[in-house]
Design an enzyme around this catalytic site. Structure first.
Site, mmCIF file in Angstrom:
data_model
loop_
_atom_site.group_PDB
_atom_site.id
_atom_site.type_symbol
_atom_site.label_atom_id
_atom_site.label_comp_id
_atom_site.label_asym_id
_atom_site.label_seq_id
_atom_site.Cartn_x
_atom_site.Cartn_y
_atom_site.Cartn_z
ATOM 1 N N GLU A 1 0.847 -1.200 0.000
ATOM 2 C CA GLU A 1 0.000 0.000 0.000
ATOM 3 C C GLU A 1 0.881 1.248 0.000
ATOM 4 O O GLU A 1 1.299 1.680 1.050
ATOM 5 C CB GLU A 1 -0.931 -0.003 1.199
ATOM 6 C CG GLU A 1 -1.874 -1.197 1.190
ATOM 7 C CD GLU A 1 -2.903 -1.162 2.308
ATOM 8 O OE1 GLU A 1 -3.156 -0.098 2.899
ATOM 9 O OE2 GLU A 1 -3.462 -2.218 2.594
ATOM 10 N N TYR B 1 -16.852 -3.221 8.478
ATOM 11 C CA TYR B 1 -16.666 -2.217 9.530
ATOM 12 C C TYR B 1 -17.153 -0.877 9.007
ATOM 13 O O TYR B 1 -17.406 -0.714 7.798
ATOM 14 C CB TYR B 1 -15.190 -2.127 9.951
ATOM 15 C CG TYR B 1 -14.270 -1.676 8.845
ATOM 16 C CD1 TYR B 1 -13.747 -2.584 7.934
ATOM 17 C CD2 TYR B 1 -13.957 -0.332 8.695
ATOM 18 C CE1 TYR B 1 -12.930 -2.160 6.900
ATOM 19 C CE2 TYR B 1 -13.128 0.095 7.656
ATOM 20 C CZ TYR B 1 -12.629 -0.823 6.767
ATOM 21 O OH TYR B 1 -11.817 -0.411 5.732
ATOM 22 N N TRP C 1 -12.854 -7.696 4.592
ATOM 23 C CA TRP C 1 -11.919 -7.278 5.630
ATOM 24 C C TRP C 1 -12.797 -6.850 6.802
ATOM 25 O O TRP C 1 -13.470 -5.833 6.679
ATOM 26 C CB TRP C 1 -11.025 -6.112 5.199
ATOM 27 C CG TRP C 1 -10.122 -5.736 6.344
ATOM 28 C CD1 TRP C 1 -10.413 -4.867 7.374
ATOM 29 C CD2 TRP C 1 -8.814 -6.260 6.623
ATOM 30 N NE1 TRP C 1 -9.369 -4.829 8.274
ATOM 31 C CE2 TRP C 1 -8.373 -5.662 7.835
ATOM 32 C CE3 TRP C 1 -7.982 -7.178 5.974
ATOM 33 C CZ2 TRP C 1 -7.130 -5.958 8.407
ATOM 34 C CZ3 TRP C 1 -6.750 -7.458 6.551
ATOM 35 C CH2 TRP C 1 -6.336 -6.851 7.754
#
Ligand SMILES: *[C@@H]1O[C@H](CO)[C@@H](O)[C@H](O)[C@H]1NC(C)=O
Ligand SMILES: *[C@@H]1O[C@H](CO)[C@@H](O)[C@H](O)[C@H]1NC(C)=O
Ligand SMILES: *[C@@H]1O[C@H](CO)[C@@H](O)[C@H](O)[C@H]1NC(C)=O
Ligand SMILES: *[C@@H]1O[C@H](CO)[C@@H](O)[C@H](O)[C@H]1NC(C)=O
Ligand SMILES: *[C@@H]1O[C@H](CO)[C@@H](O)[C@H](O)[C@H]1NC(C)=O
Ligand SMILES: *[C@@H]1O[C@H](CO)[C@@H](O)[C@H](O)[C@H]1NC(C)=O
Ligand SMILES: *[C@@H]1O[C@H](CO)[C@@H](O)[C@H](O)[C@H]1NC(C)=O
Ligand SMILES: CC(=O)N[C@H]1CO[C@H](CO)[C@@H](O)[C@@H]1O
Length: 372
Positions: free
Chosen positions: A140, A261, A351
């Site tokens: 990343e 999330y 995720w």
């Protein structure tokens, strides 16, 4: 001996890709697990997944070998046998890097032929000794034209190394994937991922199509953290996925990321409660990111919480007083997985698996995709 190996390597390099078409539709129903998630491996309902990613292995910044930290070794060692108990068919991948990784070390390694060989050898060695079926690179992010080109060289050579190792070991080739930015163009200045190398050499990419809005980088205005569509904003899941395909990546190599999330903001005015209303940073005590599980607990404990699904953007938010939480609920996951199917994508990943609430998001995703 040396001559035989070079000849073998040459033959494999030339002919193997033709004879082993690894690019069959991926059909991934995946999820990441990491040790800091507060969720034991033994609790993963692995029957809901085809691929589970164990995150993260590290790149040693001086040797450029892939390592697993001593505190993670026991759990990573048990990962594959533990998830295989409930689902013997589940494939496991060791994920390397992550948001907290040293991106300078990754960039140096990708640009240096000797360091790349160390990376290939150590990553494959770890995968085989720990019993993983594949490797996943989460860099990343490559942030210049040179780093993007080096990323292409890295994955092309990694594929050759994996094919050679498979012939030598007599085992199925390791799966190779990478977690990438939501769009093939990374800012700024805009640099493009090497889609041709990705297409040739990776089984698929995990597109991290989330974190568009969060109080950390949008403190003064609320927003959908991972809208599928968004008439008001140029950043959304659909635009990223569509651009990846327009850049030449086959749709079946694109695997859509689902965030299990959300993010909590503080509202300036408890009567202004929608998308894009004035906010005052991260909400305390909830403190930024909340798992889907924690968000449902908040809703259950705070009587009077309003919960709104906006079908235009395919995003959910709830609010109570000056607490405002944007997230992906059941409706968002249904809408996104249906989108992935309709677009002919290779699947989806979450995720992270420990953020789900009683497996309701994972089950919705699997049922929407169809079958196990
Ligand atoms: C990150 O990697 C670079 C290049 O390998 C190295 O010089 C630097 O010390 C590393 N930083 C940390 C915090 O390990
Ligand atoms: C890594 O390199 C060593 C030494 O050349 C070799 O013995 C080993 O088989 C290699 N491992 C892999 C996974 O290629
Ligand atoms: C948010 O508002 C504060 C106070 O007005 C301002 O200093 C800051 O630059 C704003 N941040 C962003 C990201 O717009
Ligand atoms: C934002 O929060 C800070 C710290 O709690 C407070 O001092 C300030 O008045 C708030 N601003 C607004 C516009 O509500
Ligand atoms: C919110 O609206 C209600 C009803 O209109 C009003 O009584 C209250 O004062 C308003 N609160 C704020 C903070 O403006
Ligand atoms: C929530 O509020 C409603 C309406 O005031 C009330 O009927 C209900 O019993 C409350 N539930 C809880 C768990 O406090
Ligand atoms: C949903 O969000 C869009 C984009 O912000 C907005 O235009 C629309 O009014 C919202 N719909 C509802 C029902 O709130
Ligand atoms: C966190 C919060 O603001 N909770 C509030 C939720 O709404 C109920 C009813 O209005 C309040 O009593 C809570 O304080």
């Amino acid at each position: 001996m040396a001559h035989q190996s070079s000849l073998l390597l040459l033959l494999i390099t030339i002919f193997l890709p033709l004879h082993l078409p690894f690019s069959a539709a991926a059909n991934v129903r995946g999820g990441y697990w990491f040790p800091g998630g507060g969720f034991p491996i033994s609790a993963i309902e692995s029957t809901l997944f085809t691929h589970l990613f164990c995150a993260f292995a590290d790149l040693d910044p001086s040797t450029y070998g892939v390592t697993i930290s001593p505190e993670n070794q026991p759990q990573f060692w048990n990962f594959t046998p533990t998830v295989a108990k409930r689902n013997p068919l589940v494939k496991t991948l060791l994920s390397i890097g992550g948001a907290g990784a040293n991106s300078s070390a990754l960039a140096y390694m990708a640009g240096n032929p000797t360091a790349r060989q160390v990376f290939f050898n150590s990553s494959m060695g770890l995968a085989r000794s720990y019993g993983f079926d594949g490797l996943d690179l989460d860099w990343e992010f490559p942030r210049s034209g040179k780093e993007m080109a080096d990323f292409g060289t890295l994955v092309d050579e990694w594929r050759v190394a994996v094919n050679v190792e498979a012939v030598r070991s007599g085992k199925p080739p390791l799966i190779l994937s990478a977690a990438v930015y939501y769009s093939p163009f990374y800012s700024s200045p805009l640099v493009a991922y090497p889609t041709q190398s990705i297409s040739n050499s990776l089984d698929w990419i995990n597109v991290m199509a989330y974190d568009f809005y969060a109080p950390g980088w949008s403190p003064n205005i609320t927003g959908p953290p991972a809208a599928l569509h968004n008439p008001d904003q140029p950043i959304n899941v659909d635009i990223g996925i569509t651009t990846w395909i327009q850049q030449g990546l086959p749709a079946e190599k694109v695997v859509l990321g689902l965030p299990f999330y959300g993010y909590a903001w503080s509202l300036v005015d408890s009567n202004q409660t929608g998308l894009y209303v004035p906010a005052n940073g991260t909400n305390q005590p909830w403190g930024g990111a909340m798992t889907y599980n924690q968000i449902n607990q908040f809703i259950a404990q705070q009587n009077g919480t309003n919960n709104v699904f906006n079908a235009t953007v395919v995003s959910q938010y709830c609010y109570n007083g000056t607490t405002w939480i944007g997230y992906d609920g059941l409706g968002s996951i249904f809408g996104k997985v249906l989108y992935a199917k309709t677009k002919g994508l290779g699947g989806y990943f979450a995720w992270h698996v420990g953020a789900d609430d009683d497996w309701s998001l994972s089950t919705t995703a699997l049922q929407t995709w169809g079958g196990a």
